[in-house]
Design a protein around this motif. Structure first.
Motif, PDB file in Angstrom:
ATOM      1  N   ASP A   1       0.756  -1.317   0.033  1.00 40.60           N
ATOM      2  CA  ASP A   1       0.039   0.156  -0.017  1.00 40.60           C
ATOM      3  C   ASP A   1       0.516   1.124  -0.055  1.00 40.60           C
ATOM      4  O   ASP A   1       0.503   2.132  -0.734  1.00 40.60           O
ATOM      5  N   SER A   2       1.948   1.143   0.683  1.00 39.97           N
ATOM      6  CA  SER A   2       2.905   2.309   0.976  1.00 39.97           C
ATOM      7  C   SER A   2       3.629   2.518  -0.441  1.00 39.97           C
ATOM      8  O   SER A   2       3.664   3.733  -0.901  1.00 39.97           O
TER       9      SER A   2
ATOM     10  N   ASP B   1       1.207   3.971  -2.917  1.00 36.85           N
ATOM     11  CA  ASP B   1       0.694   5.523  -2.594  1.00 36.85           C
ATOM     12  C   ASP B   1       1.981   6.258  -3.183  1.00 36.85           C
ATOM     13  O   ASP B   1       1.666   7.400  -3.930  1.00 36.85           O
TER      14      ASP B   1
ATOM     15  N   ARG C   1       0.978   6.253  -6.870  1.00 36.30           N
ATOM     16  CA  ARG C   1      -0.234   7.180  -7.013  1.00 36.30           C
ATOM     17  C   ARG C   1       0.228   8.517  -7.186  1.00 36.30           C
ATOM     18  O   ARG C   1      -0.201   9.394  -7.999  1.00 36.30           O
ATOM     19  N   LYS C   2       0.909   9.114  -6.326  1.00 31.54           N
ATOM     20  CA  LYS C   2       1.436  10.358  -6.183  1.00 31.54           C
ATOM     21  C   LYS C   2       2.107  10.742  -7.531  1.00 31.54           C
ATOM     22  O   LYS C   2       2.027  11.964  -8.012  1.00 31.54           O
TER      23      LYS C   2
ATOM     24  N   GLU D   1      -0.224  11.049 -10.429  1.00 36.41           N
ATOM     25  CA  GLU D   1      -1.128  12.305 -10.214  1.00 36.41           C
ATOM     26  C   GLU D   1      -0.456  13.466 -10.896  1.00 36.41           C
ATOM     27  O   GLU D   1      -1.179  14.300 -11.282  1.00 36.41           O
TER      28      GLU D   1
ATOM     29  N   SER E   1      -1.378  -2.026  -8.707  1.00 38.86           N
ATOM     30  CA  SER E   1      -1.470  -0.853  -9.861  1.00 38.86           C
ATOM     31  C   SER E   1      -2.452  -1.486 -10.711  1.00 38.86           C
ATOM     32  O   SER E   1      -3.357  -0.341 -11.269  1.00 38.86           O
TER      33      SER E   1
ATOM     34  N   GLU F   1      -5.971  -0.391  -9.376  1.00 38.31           N
ATOM     35  CA  GLU F   1      -6.278   0.977  -9.202  1.00 38.31           C
ATOM     36  C   GLU F   1      -6.065   1.547 -11.034  1.00 38.31           C
ATOM     37  O   GLU F   1      -6.857   2.460 -10.972  1.00 38.31           O
TER      38      GLU F   1
END
Length: 131
Positions: A5-6, A9, A12-13, A16, A46, A49
């Protein structure tokens, strides 16, 4: 799963920050615990998501001649199953061939991880370069 999950993250960052994200590329080893376990976990998360993005991997496949541990074939077998499920493209890079290139072509007596990673990055550049 918590580390996955980290890791997601972080991805994901980065994702974005792009106006139009085409996909992901991951370079990892299928023989080791982190590359095979954590790598395939990040790939599957991934994919969940970002199901409509291209997922490409450059996967170093273990070889019995240059293997460090006895569980590398087992790790690789479990990882390949996840790669088939969750990637669009997987480029298998033979670990034994990497060492052979270092010994025979580059004339290196003791290749370092830096030498091997340079070969992998060159391969990635050659495959992904525009014509």
């Amino acid at each position: 799963a918590e580390r996955g999950d980290s890791g997601l993250d972080v991805a994901r960052k980065e994702a974005e920050g792009w106006d139009w994200l085409q996909g992901f590329q991951l370079a990892h080893s299928l023989g080791g615990g982190t590359g095979s376990g954590m790598g395939t976990l990040l790939i599957s998360k991934s994919r969940e998501e970002y199901p409509d993005r291209i997922m490409t991997t450059f996967s170093v496949v273990p070889s019995p001649k240059v293997s460090d541990t006895v569980d590398e074939p087992y790790n690789a077998t479990l990882s390949v199953h996840k790669l088939v499920e969750n990637t669009d493209e997987t480029f298998a890079i033979d670990n034994e061939a990497l060492y052979a290139i270092c010994f025979r072509t580059l004339k290196l007596t003791t290749p370092t991880y830096g030498n091997l990673n340079h070969l992998i990055s060159t391969t990635k550049s050659d495959i992904t370069t525009c014509l």
